[in-house]
Design a protein around this motif. Structure first.
Motif, PDB file in Angstrom:
ATOM      1  N   ARG A 167      65.992   2.924 -44.918  1.00 34.87           N
ATOM      2  CA  ARG A 167      64.604   2.195 -45.397  1.00 34.87           C
ATOM      3  C   ARG A 167      63.585   3.493 -45.193  1.00 34.87           C
ATOM      4  O   ARG A 167      63.203   3.911 -44.184  1.00 34.87           O
ATOM      5  CB  ARG A 167      64.430   1.238 -44.364  1.00 34.87           C
ATOM      6  CG  ARG A 167      65.231   0.055 -44.355  1.00 34.87           C
ATOM      7  CD  ARG A 167      64.835  -1.086 -43.617  1.00 34.87           C
ATOM      8  NE  ARG A 167      65.913  -2.112 -43.643  1.00 34.87           N
ATOM      9  CZ  ARG A 167      66.280  -2.867 -42.472  1.00 34.87           C
ATOM     10  NH1 ARG A 167      65.195  -2.833 -41.311  1.00 34.87           N
ATOM     11  NH2 ARG A 167      66.881  -3.854 -42.592  1.00 34.87           N
ATOM     12  N   LEU A 168      62.813   3.514 -46.215  1.00 31.92           N
ATOM     13  CA  LEU A 168      61.841   4.361 -46.394  1.00 31.92           C
ATOM     14  C   LEU A 168      60.463   3.876 -45.698  1.00 31.92           C
ATOM     15  O   LEU A 168      60.262   2.830 -45.818  1.00 31.92           O
ATOM     16  CB  LEU A 168      61.451   4.517 -48.173  1.00 31.92           C
ATOM     17  CG  LEU A 168      62.382   5.349 -48.758  1.00 31.92           C
ATOM     18  CD1 LEU A 168      62.078   5.422 -50.236  1.00 31.92           C
ATOM     19  CD2 LEU A 168      62.967   6.782 -47.976  1.00 31.92           C
ATOM     20  N   PRO A 169      59.729   4.824 -45.150  1.00 33.06           N
ATOM     21  CA  PRO A 169      58.519   4.432 -44.399  1.00 33.06           C
ATOM     22  C   PRO A 169      57.499   3.804 -45.385  1.00 33.06           C
ATOM     23  O   PRO A 169      57.413   4.136 -46.587  1.00 33.06           O
ATOM     24  CB  PRO A 169      58.171   5.399 -43.665  1.00 33.06           C
ATOM     25  CG  PRO A 169      58.773   6.742 -44.473  1.00 33.06           C
ATOM     26  CD  PRO A 169      60.116   6.118 -44.809  1.00 33.06           C
TER      27      PRO A 169
END
Length: 176
Positions: free
Chosen positions: A17-19
């Motif tokens: 999951r990308l920040p």
């Protein structure tokens, strides 16, 4: 590509999951902030190009690349040469016209092929990186918020929009 080519059994990045990147909203330039910027640069060596940038929405390289033959000041335009065969006419504000006229008066050499903006020693064309480095420092010294030279382009567009200029006209002016 490794999955497609059969080099790996599973995609190791499938569960990543990308920040979420939080960005502050862009603050549009107001006529008051534009005036404060012009006041900050008023007695500096970059005042004339900054006035042209803010009064035209042109890119820094386009302003630095202006030759004296590119000025059609009585008509309120400058010619921006994209290539030898592609030229666009850019309308400029009254203040930008006044700044360009002042630059011509200061020019140590006159002629169609001569630059509009000369370096401080008057021997060569003014360079964009010099303006880019000086501009934020001048604003900081004046106690103004940080802004890049390219931000003047955005500011010019914002001011035109606030003045009721149609988006299509602004887009053409900016060369989009």
């Amino acid at each position: 590509a490794a999955m497609r080519d059969g080099l790996v059994a599973r995609n190791a990045t499938a569960g990543v999951r990308l920040p979420l990147v939080e960005r502050a909203p862009v603050t549009p330039m107001s006529p008051e902030s534009a005036e404060a910027i012009l006041d900050a640069v008023a007695k500096t060596w970059i005042t004339l190009p900054v006035r042209v940038l803010l009064g035209s929405g042109m890119r820094l390289g386009e302003v630095m690349g202006l030759d004296q033959r590119d000025l059609l000041l009585d008509a309120g335009f400058v010619r921006v040469r994209r290539s030898k065969t592609t030229i666009r006419a850019v309308p400029v504000s009254e203040d930008a016209v006044a700044a360009l006229r002042a630059a011509l008066v200061k020019a140590p050499r006159r002629g169609d092929d001569e630059p509009v903006f000369f370096a401080q020693e008057g021997t060569d064309r003014m360079h964009g990186p010099s303006v880019s480095h000086a501009f934020p420092r001048i604003l900081k010294a004046a106690g103004l918020p940080r802004l890049t030279v390219h931000g003047l382009r955005h500011g010019a567009a914002t001011l035109m929009l606030a003045d009721g200029t149609p988006m299509r006209v602004i887009s053409e002016q900016l060369g989009h």
